[in-house]
Design an enzyme around this catalytic site. Structure first.
Site, PDB file in Angstrom:
ATOM      1  N   HIS A 209       1.249  -6.317   6.408  1.00  0.00           N
ATOM      2  CA  HIS A 209       0.244  -6.346   5.353  1.00  0.00           C
ATOM      3  C   HIS A 209       0.847  -6.703   3.994  1.00  0.00           C
ATOM      4  CE1 HIS A 209      -2.815  -4.416   7.969  1.00  0.00           C
ATOM      5  NE2 HIS A 209      -1.756  -3.839   8.499  1.00  0.00           N
TER       6      HIS A 209
ATOM      7  N   HIS B 257     -14.500  -2.315   6.448  1.00  0.00           N
ATOM      8  CA  HIS B 257     -13.755  -2.677   7.647  1.00  0.00           C
ATOM      9  C   HIS B 257     -14.577  -2.407   8.909  1.00  0.00           C
ATOM     10  CE1 HIS B 257     -10.072  -2.772   5.102  1.00  0.00           C
ATOM     11  NE2 HIS B 257      -9.597  -3.559   6.047  1.00  0.00           N
TER      12      HIS B 257
ATOM     13  N   PHE C  61       0.856  -1.182   0.000  1.00  0.00           N
ATOM     14  CA  PHE C  61       0.000   0.000   0.000  1.00  0.00           C
ATOM     15  C   PHE C  61       0.895   1.236   0.000  1.00  0.00           C
ATOM     16  CE2 PHE C  61      -3.171   3.008   1.314  1.00  0.00           C
ATOM     17  CZ  PHE C  61      -4.388   2.450   0.921  1.00  0.00           C
TER      18      PHE C  61
ATOM     19  N   HIS D 206      -6.125  -3.038  13.528  1.00  0.00           N
ATOM     20  CA  HIS D 206      -5.828  -2.321  12.289  1.00  0.00           C
ATOM     21  C   HIS D 206      -6.820  -1.197  12.033  1.00  0.00           C
ATOM     22  CE1 HIS D 206      -4.481  -1.529   8.275  1.00  0.00           C
ATOM     23  NE2 HIS D 206      -5.498  -2.117   7.678  1.00  0.00           N
TER      24      HIS D 206
ATOM     25  N   GLU E 113      -6.568 -10.744   3.174  1.00  0.00           N
ATOM     26  CA  GLU E 113      -6.382  -9.939   1.964  1.00  0.00           C
ATOM     27  C   GLU E 113      -5.138 -10.406   1.214  1.00  0.00           C
ATOM     28  OE1 GLU E 113      -8.418  -5.829   3.707  1.00  0.00           O
ATOM     29  OE2 GLU E 113      -6.275  -6.187   4.031  1.00  0.00           O
TER      30      GLU E 113
ATOM     31  N   ASP F 298      -5.852  -9.295   8.707  1.00  0.00           N
ATOM     32  CA  ASP F 298      -5.998  -8.064   9.489  1.00  0.00           C
ATOM     33  C   ASP F 298      -6.505  -8.395  10.883  1.00  0.00           C
ATOM     34  OD1 ASP F 298      -5.214  -6.402   7.438  1.00  0.00           O
ATOM     35  OD2 ASP F 298      -7.226  -5.704   6.939  1.00  0.00           O
TER      36      ASP F 298
ATOM     37  N   HIS G 263      -2.280 -11.878   4.051  1.00  0.00           N
ATOM     38  CA  HIS G 263      -2.224 -11.505   5.466  1.00  0.00           C
ATOM     39  C   HIS G 263      -3.619 -11.470   6.081  1.00  0.00           C
ATOM     40  CE1 HIS G 263      -2.908  -7.625   3.411  1.00  0.00           C
ATOM     41  NE2 HIS G 263      -3.601  -7.304   4.500  1.00  0.00           N
TER      42      HIS G 263
END
Length: 209
Positions: free
Chosen positions: A48, A160, A18, A58, A172, A54, A52
Site C-alpha cells: 500500500h 470499501h 498508514f 484487503h 489510492e 487494493d 497502489h
C-alpha cells in the site's frame, strides 16, 4: 507522441505509510566491485506504499488476491474529476458537474498539493452513497489521491464495503496535482502478486486521440 502524466508519487524511505504499516526500506544484497559485476538490492515495503491497487482480499477475508484480478478495469478511458476542498467526504454533489457520459474509470483529485512526506490523518474519503451512485452509472474503477477511500480512523470501512458489494476496483495514493479535469487513458496495472492484498502500480495518464 501523446502527452503522458505520471500520477505515481515517488517511492523511497520517506514515503508516508498508514500508521502501523510497513514502510519502504532497501538494502544492497550485492554491490558493484571488481569481484561483482552488478548492483542488486532487496526491498521491504507494504503493498500500500505509493500508488497502489487494493484487492478484495484487503477488506474481505474471502476476497481475491491482487494477482488474480482481471486487468481490464485498470486500463482504458477514464475521467479526472476535481473535488478539491471536499473534506471530510466526497459526496455526489462534489462530482455532479462531471458525471455526464461517464467512462468506466473515475479518478478524483481532493488535494491542491498531495502530501508526499507525511501521512494525512485528515484525508478526504468517499461518502459510500457517492460510491454507490458511481457504480449505478457503470463505473468499474475509482481512484483517489487520498491514502484511502474511507476515513483514516474508520473501523467499518463503509466505502470499501460498497466496493466489495458492487465489484469495483480501487486505486489510492495517486499523484494528481498537475492533472486538469478531463478525460484520459489510464494505465495502472498491478503486479501479479498471487497472495497479496494490494499491489504497487506505476500509474500514468495518456491524452486521448
Amino acid at each position: 507522441m501523446k502527452k503522458l502524466w505520471d500520477i505515481s508519487p515517488p517511492v523511497d524511505a520517506s514515503s508516508p505509510v498508514f500508521p502501523g504499516d510497513t514502510p519502504y526500506t532497501q538494502r544492497w544484497a550485492a554491490t558493484l566491485t571488481e569481484a561483482c559485476p552488478v548492483n542488486v538490492s532487496a526491498i521491504t515495503l507494504s503493498p500500500h506504499v505509493g500508488a497502489h491497487a487494493d484487492a478484495p482480499l484487503h477488506y474481505d477475508p474471502q476476497g481475491a488476491a491482487v494477482g488474480t484480478l482481471e486487468l481490464t478495469p485498470f486500463l482504458g478511458h477514464c475521467r479526472v474529476i476535481h473535488a478539491i476542498g471536499a473534506w471530510p467526504l466526497i459526496t455526489t454533489a462534489h462530482l455532479q458537474h462531471a458525471l455526464q457520459d461517464l467512462p468506466e474509470r473515475v479518478l478524483v483529485r481532493t488535494c491542491r498539493q498531495m502530501p508526499l512526506d507525511h501521512f494525512d490523518t485528515q484525508l478526504t474519503a468517499f461518502d459510500p452513497q457517492a460510491v454507490q451512485h458511481l457504480a449505478d452509472l457503470g463505473v468499474k474503477l475509482i481512484g483517489t489521491d487520498s491514502a484511502s477511500i474511507d476515513p483514516a480512523d474508520s473501523k467499518q470501512l463503509p466505502s470499501h464495503q460498497v466496493i466489495r458489494q458492487r465489484g469495483l476496483r480501487v486505486l489510492e495514493n495517486l499523484w494528481l496535482d498537475n492533472v486538469p479535469e478531463g478525460d484520459y487513458e489510464l494505465i495502472a496495472l498491478p503486479l501479479k502478486l498471487m497472495r497479496a492484498d494490494a499491489s504497487p502500480v506505476r500509474a500514468v495518464l495518456r491524452e486521448l486521440p
